[in-house]
Write a protein that holds these residues in place. Sequence first.
Motif, PDB file in Angstrom:
ATOM      1  N   GLY A 188      -7.947   3.015  -2.008  1.00 42.92           N
ATOM      2  CA  GLY A 188      -9.370   2.188  -2.063  1.00 42.92           C
ATOM      3  C   GLY A 188      -9.368   0.918  -1.880  1.00 42.92           C
ATOM      4  N   ARG A 189     -10.111  -0.033  -2.677  1.00 35.76           N
ATOM      5  CA  ARG A 189     -10.273  -1.352  -2.728  1.00 35.76           C
ATOM      6  C   ARG A 189      -8.880  -1.951  -2.992  1.00 35.76           C
ATOM      7  N   GLU A 247      -6.139  -0.091  -5.718  1.00 34.70           N
ATOM      8  CA  GLU A 247      -6.935   0.989  -6.243  1.00 34.70           C
ATOM      9  C   GLU A 247      -6.461   2.168  -5.658  1.00 34.70           C
ATOM     10  N   LYS A 266      -9.953   2.483 -12.615  1.00 35.50           N
ATOM     11  CA  LYS A 266     -10.208   1.624 -11.631  1.00 35.50           C
ATOM     12  C   LYS A 266     -10.271   0.115 -11.955  1.00 35.50           C
ATOM     13  N   ARG A 273      -7.396  -6.235  -3.489  1.00 35.05           N
ATOM     14  CA  ARG A 273      -7.575  -7.576  -3.603  1.00 35.05           C
ATOM     15  C   ARG A 273      -6.285  -8.208  -4.080  1.00 35.05           C
ATOM     16  N   SER A 289       0.973  -1.108  -0.031  1.00 33.31           N
ATOM     17  CA  SER A 289      -0.051   0.029   0.087  1.00 33.31           C
ATOM     18  C   SER A 289       0.946   1.173  -0.079  1.00 33.31           C
ATOM     19  N   THR A 296      -4.365   2.146 -10.616  1.00 33.19           N
ATOM     20  CA  THR A 296      -4.411   0.695 -10.029  1.00 33.19           C
ATOM     21  C   THR A 296      -3.137   0.128 -10.397  1.00 33.19           C
TER      22      THR A 296
END
Length: 63
Positions: A24-25, A37, A62, A27, A3, A46
């Motif tokens: 954001g998201r 994201e 995104k 995965r 991150s 991304t």
Amino acid sequence: MASKGCAEIVARNFGVNPRRVTLGRARPTSKHVWMIEAAVGRDYMTCTMRDSGEVLDLRGGKF
């Protein structure tokens, strides 16, 4: 680490401080690889990152 690395590379791309990047998201795509994201205002990117913070791919938009 993934991150933080994503926030830093997106900040460099947009020419802003990493604190202005909103994550954001996120995965997992495979073992030790994450798709994250990130946004600066209404502009999205991304990142595909390793757990260690290594950038594998960086795309606009995104996921």
